[in-house]
Structure formats: C-alpha cells, structure tokens
Design a protein around this motif. Structure first.
Motif, mmCIF file in Angstrom:
data_model
loop_
_atom_site.group_PDB
_atom_site.id
_atom_site.type_symbol
_atom_site.label_atom_id
_atom_site.label_comp_id
_atom_site.label_asym_id
_atom_site.label_seq_id
_atom_site.Cartn_x
_atom_site.Cartn_y
_atom_site.Cartn_z
ATOM 1 N N SER A 118 -40.555 51.092 21.390
ATOM 2 C CA SER A 118 -39.802 51.264 20.145
ATOM 3 C C SER A 118 -38.480 51.966 20.341
ATOM 4 C CB SER A 118 -40.643 52.043 19.127
ATOM 5 O OG SER A 118 -40.967 53.337 19.618
ATOM 6 N N VAL A 119 -38.315 52.647 21.496
ATOM 7 C CA VAL A 119 -37.070 53.391 21.713
ATOM 8 C C VAL A 119 -36.191 52.693 22.723
ATOM 9 C CG1 VAL A 119 -38.074 55.599 21.060
ATOM 10 C CG2 VAL A 119 -38.204 54.845 23.429
ATOM 11 N N ASN A 120 -36.476 51.450 23.042
ATOM 12 C CA ASN A 120 -35.604 50.690 23.935
ATOM 13 C C ASN A 120 -34.249 50.470 23.258
ATOM 14 O OD1 ASN A 120 -37.440 50.465 25.993
ATOM 15 N ND2 ASN A 120 -38.298 48.535 25.232
ATOM 16 N N PRO A 121 -33.185 50.354 24.036
ATOM 17 C CA PRO A 121 -31.874 50.125 23.437
ATOM 18 C C PRO A 121 -31.833 48.885 22.556
ATOM 19 C CG PRO A 121 -31.629 50.779 25.702
ATOM 20 C CD PRO A 121 -33.086 50.583 25.468
ATOM 21 N N GLY A 122 -32.591 47.894 22.907
ATOM 22 C CA GLY A 122 -32.590 46.677 22.109
ATOM 23 C C GLY A 122 -33.180 46.858 20.741
ATOM 24 N N ALA A 123 -33.929 47.929 20.567
ATOM 25 C CA ALA A 123 -34.539 48.174 19.248
ATOM 26 C C ALA A 123 -33.588 48.895 18.299
ATOM 27 C CB ALA A 123 -35.826 48.982 19.424
ATOM 28 N N MET A 124 -32.440 49.378 18.821
ATOM 29 C CA MET A 124 -31.483 50.091 17.979
ATOM 30 C C MET A 124 -30.664 49.067 17.179
ATOM 31 S SD MET A 124 -32.173 53.233 18.773
ATOM 32 C CE MET A 124 -33.858 52.765 19.079
ATOM 33 N N THR A 125 -30.327 49.416 15.900
ATOM 34 C CA THR A 125 -29.650 48.462 15.013
ATOM 35 C C THR A 125 -28.148 48.592 15.026
ATOM 36 O OG1 THR A 125 -29.916 50.029 13.184
ATOM 37 C CG2 THR A 125 -31.626 48.341 13.484
ATOM 38 N N THR A 126 -27.614 49.777 15.451
ATOM 39 C CA THR A 126 -26.166 49.974 15.501
ATOM 40 C C THR A 126 -25.728 50.173 16.930
ATOM 41 O OG1 THR A 126 -26.337 52.379 15.225
ATOM 42 C CG2 THR A 126 -26.213 51.024 13.201
ATOM 43 N N LYS A 127 -24.467 49.868 17.176
ATOM 44 C CA LYS A 127 -23.944 49.996 18.538
ATOM 45 C C LYS A 127 -23.909 51.434 19.017
ATOM 46 C CE LYS A 127 -21.106 45.800 18.507
ATOM 47 N NZ LYS A 127 -19.754 45.245 18.640
ATOM 48 N N PRO A 128 -23.471 52.401 18.216
ATOM 49 C CA PRO A 128 -23.523 53.786 18.708
ATOM 50 C C PRO A 128 -24.953 54.230 19.041
ATOM 51 C CG PRO A 128 -22.017 53.645 16.863
ATOM 52 C CD PRO A 128 -22.701 52.320 16.927
ATOM 53 N N ALA A 129 -25.898 53.824 18.187
ATOM 54 C CA ALA A 129 -27.303 54.195 18.489
ATOM 55 C C ALA A 129 -27.788 53.524 19.770
ATOM 56 C CB ALA A 129 -28.194 53.822 17.312
ATOM 57 N N ARG A 130 -27.340 52.259 19.918
ATOM 58 C CA ARG A 130 -27.736 51.559 21.141
ATOM 59 C C ARG A 130 -27.124 52.230 22.377
ATOM 60 N NH1 ARG A 130 -25.698 47.054 19.893
ATOM 61 N NH2 ARG A 130 -27.465 46.351 18.637
ATOM 62 N N ALA A 131 -25.864 52.680 22.281
ATOM 63 C CA ALA A 131 -25.210 53.355 23.402
ATOM 64 C C ALA A 131 -25.911 54.673 23.734
ATOM 65 C CB ALA A 131 -23.736 53.597 23.078
ATOM 66 N N ILE A 132 -26.293 55.414 22.679
ATOM 67 C CA ILE A 132 -27.024 56.668 22.912
ATOM 68 C C ILE A 132 -28.360 56.383 23.597
ATOM 69 C CG2 ILE A 132 -28.205 58.561 21.759
ATOM 70 C CD1 ILE A 132 -25.977 58.611 19.683
ATOM 71 N N ALA A 133 -29.063 55.291 23.220
ATOM 72 C CA ALA A 133 -30.339 54.933 23.865
ATOM 73 C C ALA A 133 -30.129 54.560 25.334
ATOM 74 C CB ALA A 133 -30.990 53.782 23.098
ATOM 75 N N PHE A 134 -29.018 53.795 25.551
ATOM 76 C CA PHE A 134 -28.718 53.452 26.961
ATOM 77 C C PHE A 134 -28.470 54.721 27.778
ATOM 78 C CE2 PHE A 134 -27.723 48.946 25.846
ATOM 79 C CZ PHE A 134 -28.460 48.354 26.862
ATOM 80 N N TRP A 135 -27.724 55.655 27.189
ATOM 81 C CA TRP A 135 -27.433 56.898 27.937
ATOM 82 C C TRP A 135 -28.710 57.672 28.211
ATOM 83 C CZ3 TRP A 135 -28.230 62.030 27.571
ATOM 84 C CH2 TRP A 135 -27.499 62.856 28.419
ATOM 85 N N LEU A 163 -21.730 59.848 13.157
ATOM 86 C CA LEU A 163 -22.559 60.509 12.159
ATOM 87 C C LEU A 163 -23.027 59.522 11.115
ATOM 88 C CD1 LEU A 163 -20.540 63.844 11.651
ATOM 89 C CD2 LEU A 163 -22.802 63.592 12.674
ATOM 90 N N LEU A 164 -22.150 58.596 10.717
ATOM 91 C CA LEU A 164 -22.512 57.645 9.691
ATOM 92 C C LEU A 164 -23.504 56.597 10.196
ATOM 93 C CD1 LEU A 164 -19.039 57.058 7.948
ATOM 94 C CD2 LEU A 164 -20.993 58.294 7.024
ATOM 95 N N THR A 165 -23.310 56.119 11.413
ATOM 96 C CA THR A 165 -24.138 55.016 11.929
ATOM 97 C C THR A 165 -25.400 55.490 12.624
ATOM 98 O OG1 THR A 165 -22.870 55.000 13.978
ATOM 99 C CG2 THR A 165 -22.147 53.503 12.206
ATOM 100 N N VAL A 166 -25.407 56.755 13.049
ATOM 101 C CA VAL A 166 -26.554 57.221 13.839
ATOM 102 C C VAL A 166 -27.384 58.231 13.066
ATOM 103 C CG1 VAL A 166 -27.278 58.392 15.953
ATOM 104 C CG2 VAL A 166 -25.350 56.787 16.006
ATOM 105 N N TYR A 167 -26.719 59.257 12.525
ATOM 106 C CA TYR A 167 -27.479 60.375 11.977
ATOM 107 C C TYR A 167 -27.855 60.183 10.492
ATOM 108 C CZ TYR A 167 -26.498 62.876 16.278
ATOM 109 O OH TYR A 167 -26.442 63.252 17.584
ATOM 110 N N ARG A 168 -26.964 59.495 9.701
ATOM 111 C CA ARG A 168 -27.290 59.314 8.288
ATOM 112 C C ARG A 168 -28.419 58.304 8.158
ATOM 113 N NH1 ARG A 168 -22.548 58.322 4.053
ATOM 114 N NH2 ARG A 168 -22.211 60.484 4.714
ATOM 115 N N ASN A 169 -29.371 58.688 7.403
ATOM 116 C CA ASN A 169 -30.563 57.840 7.211
ATOM 117 C C ASN A 169 -31.157 57.388 8.556
ATOM 118 O OD1 ASN A 169 -30.230 57.977 4.348
ATOM 119 N ND2 ASN A 169 -28.744 56.286 4.451
ATOM 120 N N ALA A 170 -31.241 58.340 9.516
ATOM 121 C CA ALA A 170 -31.768 57.991 10.853
ATOM 122 C C ALA A 170 -33.237 57.625 10.774
ATOM 123 C CB ALA A 170 -31.589 59.177 11.801
#
Length: 510
Positions: free
Chosen positions: A294-311, A226-233
């Motif tokens: 823009s939605v590639n996993p490499g464009a994500m700044t946090t690891k949880p966000a990157r994992a969600i993009a990979f999924w 929640l802190l790394t992905v959803y807050r200030n998404a």
C-alpha cells in the motif's frame, strides 16, 4: 748363438732349463745337418742325468720338447721310485692329473704294497685339490661374515626409508587438504568480491534514485507540497511520511515533517541525507512499513507524494545496502586474513615437504647403496660357492678316476677301514654320497687276495690265469689286475659269501 761344436756343461737342478735353452737356441740353425745330432746329444745328456729328485721336472721337460726318449726315461724313474716321489710335497704338486693317472695305471709301477698307491692318490688330491677347496671354504666363511655384516645396516636404512616415506605420504596428504582449504577460501573471497561489487552497484543505483526523488521534490514549492501531500492526507501517505521522519532521525509521527515543510527545511534535509550514519536498528520499523504494497510509489495519487515515496524507499534501501557493504567488507577482511594464514601455513608445509623429500631421496640413495652392498656380498658368496662346487666336482671326478685304478683286492681291509676311510681329507672331502666315496664303499666290500696262502690248481669251475710282469698281474688284454708279492708259484682269491666278487687264480710265468 752357440756354435754346433760348442760343449754345453750342465749340472744339478739347472740341467732341464739349460738343455731346453740350448735346444731352443739350436733351432736357429735347424736346417744344418748337425741339429739332429745336437738334439740326440742333448737327449742323451738328459736321459743320463734323470733321477728321482728331478724325474717330474724331466717329464714336463719332455712334454715341452716333444721328446719321447726323455718322457719314457722320466716315467721309468717315476715308476721305479714312486714311493720316494710322493714323499716330496714339492714334487707331488708338479704332477698333473694325467701324469699321475698314467703312472698309477702303468703295469710297471713298483710299490711295496698297494696301500702306497692309495696314499699317493690321497696325498696328491689333498695337495692339489684340498688346499684349493680349504682356501675356498675359508673364503666362503669370510664372505658369509661380510654378508651378515651388511644385514644390520640394510635393516636400519630400510626402517629409516619407510619411516621417511610414511612421513612424506602423511605430509603430502596434509598439503593436499591445506591446498583444498586455500582454494575454498579463494573461492569464498572471489564470491565475496562479486557480492560487494553488486552491492556497490545497487547502492549507486539506490543513491541516484534517492537523489532524483529529492530533486524532483525540490521542483515543487512548499505550498504545493502542503496542498498535495499533507492536506487531507490519506493513511498510506501518512505511513510514508512517518518513514521519512524516522529516516531523518525525528520522532516517528508523520506530521512532524509538515512543520519542516512550512519552514522550508524538509527538501534540504532530503537532498543532504547521509545514510552512512544511520544504523539499521534505528530504522527497523521503516523496513516493515515500506514492505507493504500500500505504500509503494505507484499507490500514491499525486506526484509530490509519489516522489516522497520514491525517496523513502530509496533511502531505506541505501541504509540497508550501506550496512551490507560494511558487513561484507568486514567478512571479506576476515576471509582474506584466513586465506593469508592458510597460505602461509601451506607455504611452510610445502617447504617441510621439500625437506622431507630431500631426506627421502638421500635415504633412498643410502638404502639402495646398502641393498647393492648386500647384493654384491651375496653375489660374491654365490660365486665362491659355485667355485667350490666346481672344485668339489673336479676333486670328485679326479678322485674317482684315480681310485678306480687301485687294485683293491691287494689292499688290506684294516688299512681301508682305518687309515683310508678315517683319513681327515677322505672323510671330509670324499663322503659316501660322492662318486669317489662310492668307489671307497665298494672297495671296502672287496675280499682281500691272500697271496701267502698256497692253493691247489685243481678244483671245480673255470680258472682265469694271469701272467705276471714286473710283479704286477696282467690279464690276456694286458690290463693290470693285481700285484704279486708272495714267493710261491700260485695264489688264489676266493669270494666272501654274498659279495659277488669273482674268484681269481693268479699264476706267475716261468
């Protein structure tokens, strides 16, 4: 064996055979001096019993025994009874060509008129050669009829053969086209199998990526997510979360997944996600969103966000690959069914082709048999015609040789133009174009020697004088040229105008 002193009693028609048998048996003691005495007695007996009815047989007997006395006696009888001999058909057929030639050319031949010589020659030719040629002509007609009878079967077999041959060629072409179609389907089926194998491989890889991404997220707590992905998404994270909501079958809003994360339901959903039950149409917007860089996993700044993009990317890919596999397998089934139908059709066509080829082989055998039958019939006709030509040539040669011995100046013109040239055998077998026909044509132009008109010996030009022997005129070289029937001492032959016949004066001795 008969004794040298034994008396041999012979009579009637058996005399020639009996004497010959006795002479042959007598050779068993030929060294004995009595042999030649017995031979002399036998010859005396034969000569004594030679008469017109058996003269021809005695002539053959003399040739077999090499008896000059018997031969001369038989010839003498035949020359003196020439007309009687040629009144007997069985005696005519016993005479050989050389025997008849010697008789006709002999200066001792006695006939009432020279026309009888012509009649005898024609009778002999007709009996010896005519029957052979007539039977040959009848045989040729029969063989030609047989040859004509072979043509319809050959034509029928030829038509059947070419019809079956055309059917075989047409069906062979269809079989080749069907084989090409079957091979094409086999290639398509092979390519489809390779494509499905690649899709299965890609699906396994995507499924592993999706599962690895879900397991990575499971390593984070809900608070961390929640802190790394959803807050200030940021907007790109919101688009990824929207794709996750759509893939999970929720409303297409990103914050709906936030409530699931509060309730600790998001990670289990991601771990247990079944992409097989998702239709591509349901997640059509996902493919559009995730196709943007823009939605590639490499464009994500946090690891949880990157994992969600990979999924999200892996899950969408699994949905697409799963759908492609289902469609590919359906297409493969269709191709396999077409291949089965085409293979069955090809097998049936090959079976039909084998049947046609068997019929073609049978038709070929019948056609060749009919052709051989016609060829043999034609060969028999050709051989028969060759025999006819040989027989005709022999007839022509014998007729020419015999007719040249006739004393044509002594033959009456009405007989030549009437009885002789109009004779059925002469008209049929001795045509003007033949050698014998040429002799008859020239004979028709020879002027008739008139022995009843007496002529004076004086006159201009040189006279050829011939001596008469046995009422047949012979020249100085002994060649017989005419026969005398007039009682006068002189007779003269004059040429007709333009005939080129040498005038002759005939004079009898004494």
């Amino acid at each position: 064996m008969a004794s040298p002193n034994q008396a041999v009693r012979l009579a009637g028609e058996d005399i020639a055979d009996g004497i010959l048998d006795f002479m042959v048996r007598s050779r068993g003691w030929s060294e004995n001096n009595n042999y030649w005495h017995v031979r002399q007695l036998c010859e005396d007996r034969v000569v004594e019993n030679t008469c017109p009815p058996n003269a021809v047989s005695m002539l053959h007997f003399a040739d077999q025994c090499h008896s000059h006395r018997v031969r001369e006696r038989a010839r003498s009888v035949l020359l003196s009874s020439f007309e009687h001999v040629f009144e007997q058909p069985d005696m005519i057929e016993q005479l050989t060509f050389l025997q008849l030639k010697h008789l006709v050319s002999s200066p001792d031949l006695r006939v009432q008129t020279e026309s009888h010589v012509c009649d005898a020659i024609v009778k002999w030719l007709q009996q010896i050669h005519g029957s052979r040629i007539s039977s040959g002509l009848a045989e040729r007609e029969d063989l030609r009829r047989q040859l004509a009878e072979t043509i319809p079967p050959l034509e029928r077999e030829d038509q059947v053969y070419h019809t079956i041959e055309g059917d075989v060629q047409g069906l062979s072409a269809e079989v080749k086209r069907q084989e090409l179609a079957v091979n094409t389907l086999k290639l398509e089926l092979g390519e489809m199998d390779q494509e499905l194998s690649q899709l299965d491989y890609d699906l396994l890889a995507a499924d592993k990526t999706m599962l690895d991404a879900a397991r990575e997220l499971a390593g984070y707590s809900s608070q961390e997510i929640l802190l790394t992905v959803y807050r200030n998404a940021k907007p790109r994270v919101e688009r990824v979360l929207t794709c996750v909501a759509i893939l999970l079958g929720l409303d297409p809003v990103w914050d709906i997944t936030q409530r699931m994360c509060y309730e600790d339901k998001l990670i289990p959903k991601l771990l247990q996600y079944d992409y097989h039950v998702v239709e591509p149409a349901q997640v059509g917007d996902v493919f559009k969103i995730l196709s943007k860089p823009s939605v590639n996993p490499g464009a994500m700044t946090t690891k949880p966000a990157r994992a969600i993009a990979f999924w999200a990317h892996a899950a969408s890919k699994c949905v697409q690959l799963s759908t492609d596999i289902v469609n590919g397998r359906a297409e493969r089934g269709r191709i396999a069914e077409e291949l089965r139908v085409a293979g069955d059709k090809l097998a049936g066509m090959r079976e039909d082709l084998e049947g046609l080829r068997a019929l073609e082989a049978n038709s070929t055998e019948r056609y060749v048999g009919a052709m051989e039958t016609q060829m043999m019939a034609q060969l028999r006709v050709d051989l028969c015609e060759a025999r006819l030509r040989r027989n005709a040539a022999k007839l022509d040669a014998d007729a020419r040789a015999l007719l040249e011995l006739v004393r044509w100046p002594l033959v009456a013109k009405p007989y030549i133009h009437g009885d002789l040239l109009q004779h059925p055998f002469v008209a049929c077998f001795l045509p003007p174009g033949s050698q014998a026909g040429g002799v008859l044509e020239r004979a028709a132009l020879v002027p008739l020697t008139d022995f009843l008109r007496m002529a004076a010996s004086e006159g201009g030009g040189q006279r050829d004088v011939y001596g008469a022997k046995g009422r047949r005129l012979t020249g100085e070289n002994g060649r017989v040229v005419a026969q005398v029937w007039s009682e006068g001492a002189r007779a003269e032959a004059r040429p007709r105008s333009g005939m080129g016949w040498q005038g002759l004066t005939f004079e009898r001795e004494g």
